[in-house]
Design an enzyme around this catalytic site. Structure first.
Site, mmCIF file in Angstrom:
data_model
loop_
_atom_site.group_PDB
_atom_site.id
_atom_site.type_symbol
_atom_site.label_atom_id
_atom_site.label_comp_id
_atom_site.label_asym_id
_atom_site.label_seq_id
_atom_site.Cartn_x
_atom_site.Cartn_y
_atom_site.Cartn_z
ATOM 1 N N HIS A 130 -8.387 -0.482 4.568
ATOM 2 C CA HIS A 130 -8.087 -1.916 4.512
ATOM 3 C C HIS A 130 -7.565 -2.350 5.881
ATOM 4 O O HIS A 130 -6.637 -1.730 6.405
ATOM 5 C CB HIS A 130 -6.988 -2.217 3.493
ATOM 6 C CG HIS A 130 -7.202 -1.617 2.139
ATOM 7 N ND1 HIS A 130 -6.558 -0.458 1.734
ATOM 8 C CD2 HIS A 130 -7.976 -2.015 1.106
ATOM 9 C CE1 HIS A 130 -6.918 -0.183 0.490
ATOM 10 N NE2 HIS A 130 -7.781 -1.095 0.086
ATOM 11 N N GLN A 158 0.825 -1.208 0.000
ATOM 12 C CA GLN A 158 0.000 0.000 0.000
ATOM 13 C C GLN A 158 0.860 1.258 0.000
ATOM 14 O O GLN A 158 0.482 2.282 -0.580
ATOM 15 C CB GLN A 158 -0.940 -0.014 1.205
ATOM 16 C CG GLN A 158 -1.951 -1.150 1.176
ATOM 17 C CD GLN A 158 -2.715 -1.242 -0.141
ATOM 18 O OE1 GLN A 158 -3.468 -0.345 -0.495
ATOM 19 N NE2 GLN A 158 -2.499 -2.309 -0.894
#
Length: 461
Positions: free
Chosen positions: A348, A278
């Site tokens: 997330h 990420q």
């Protein structure tokens, strides 16, 4: 958070130590690592862009394409032949990946469609909760530091599953591709049957979708939409904030973020890889590890040093991991870790603990939850079947990820017969009088006035 170095690490990772501290909900929420909010900085510029697009239409869009993207543009609509050519030239492996992503996303989206509810309230009285797709949507797919054909899939598939009849898609023009969006974006759109595609980026795309652009010498009109969805930078998010009284939006999505709740059973290599996955999106991306294990934290730091140095976007990853929005949060135990995760409300959230499924079931606030060693966030980005357009910046406390209902609205249908209305008529009159709205009661009484007069005895008796 404070920066803490480790002898095995090539960069400092911020640390927040909550061990032995019992913070209330407000204190815990305030302590969470966040990127600096830049909406206020962007608001003035975005207001000017929206005003310019509204007043000068395609002329303004052409100027903005030159200013921000360095491309000459007469009309932003992508020709049909460009879509066909992009699909024909698409790498077969990429096409296979997109087709699998589409199939799985479609399976999940089709299952999300809510059923209408037809409720008999009384004899001769029904109320129906009917789901109706919006007529037209505008889907935004960002450009920037990466190419996002997966975002085409994530936006288009639930809109199609909802039954939306008119879909327009916008993505920034690319100087390297003749002023058109990236060809992989065009190929993904064509693969999904979308033929109305525009080379428009940023806040101006949101403005064009929200207000429409009249036809001109430059070309045909871009008709306004009912809902705008899709991720983007702070200018896109600010534009969505400014137009949401005109159109529906999915969310004011910001830079991506991952939180990982892990105990000593977690694999340091897996945790580090997922944090990096990420962080490579953007220097402002957030990667946060929540753990009760100092040994795991040390091992993850060591893994980050090795894996981050070897990844293609090492500099970007290092910036993201050492920024104030990232770091390690130490907790006393998994119980406190759950509270921290709910306060952080990650876009997330991965669970790497004993009995991960049971821990995941206790989480209230997250855009998407990934359970165990073999459910990394990158699975959800591409091929899980779930949607990767998710709430960020703590908005998962009240917002949901993009789904079929984003493109639906509920209409209530009230169907009462004469006897059914008469049964509650007295209550309506009484409540209308209590609210000093007597005409509301009269609107019911008038329907029975002739019948009441006919039933009354003749005068003089």
């Amino acid at each position: 958070m404070t920066a803490a170095t480790n002898p095995d690490s090539s960069f400092a990772l911020p640390v927040l130590d909550l061990r032995g501290r019992r913070l209330g909900p407000a204190e815990l929420k305030a302590a969470m690592p966040r990127a600096e909010t830049t909406f206020d900085v962007a608001s003035h510029a975005v207001e000017e862009i929206i005003g310019s697009v509204r007043s000068r239409g395609f002329e303004a869009l052409a100027e903005l394409a030159q200013r921000f993207d360095g491309v000459e543009q007469a009309h932003p609509k992508v020709p049909a032949e460009a879509l066909e050519e992009a699909l024909a030239a698409l790498d077969p492996a990429v096409r296979a990946g997109l087709e699998e992503s589409i199939a799985r996303a479609r399976t999940f989206a089709e299952a999300q469609k809510p059923a209408d509810a037809v409720v008999p309230i009384a004899d001769g009285a029904t109320v129906t909760h009917k789901w109706v797709p919006v007529a037209r949507v505008g889907l935004y797919v960002p450009g920037g530091l990466a190419v996002y054909p997966s975002s085409v899939v994530m936006n288009v598939v639930p809109a199609l599953a909802a039954g939306v009849g008119s879909i327009a898609l916008a993505s920034p023009p690319q100087k390297d591709f003749g002023g058109l969006p990236h060809p992989t974006i065009l190929a993904a759109a064509r693969l999904l049957g979308i033929d109305e595609v525009y080379a428009i980026g940023g806040a101006q795309a949101v403005a064009a979708f929200a207000y429409g652009v009249p036809a001109s010498d430059a070309g045909p009109a871009l008709e306004p939409v009912d809902v705008v969805t899709g991720p983007g930078n702070v200018f896109v998010a600010t534009a969505k904030r400014l137009v949401k009284s005109v159109v529906g939006i999915d969310a004011e999505a910001g830079t991506t973020e991952i939180a990982i709740l892990a105990d000593e059973t977690a694999s340091p290599a897996f945790v580090a890889a997922d944090m990096i996955s990420q962080a490579e999106h953007d220097p402002h991306a957030a990667s946060v590890l929540v753990t009760d294990s100092a040994a795991l934290a040390d091992a993850v730091r060591a893994e980050l040093a090795v894996q981050a140095a070897a990844t293609r976007h090492a500099e970007r990853v290092a910036q993201a991991l050492t920024g104030p929005q990232s770091g390690i949060i130490f907790v006393d135990d998994v119980e406190q870790g759950i509270a921290v995760c709910d306060a952080y409300a990650a876009e997330h959230l991965e669970i790497h603990t004993r009995d991960a499924a049971a821990v995941a079931a206790r989480i209230r606030n997250a855009g998407a939850i990934f359970v165990g060693d073999y459910s990394p966030v990158s699975l959800g980005d591409y091929c899980a079947g779930s949607n990767h357009v998710l709430p960020t910046s703590g908005t998962a406390t009240f917002a949901s990820g993009l789904n079929v209902t984003t493109f639906l609205k509920a209409v209530q249908i009230i169907d009462y017969g004469r006897a059914a209305l008469q049964e509650v008529g007295g209550h309506i009159v009484a409540l209308a009088q209590a609210e000093d709205l007597p005409a509301h009661g009269d609107a019911v009484s008038v329907r029975f006035r002739d019948a009441a007069a006919a039933a009354a005895p003749p005068a003089g008796r």
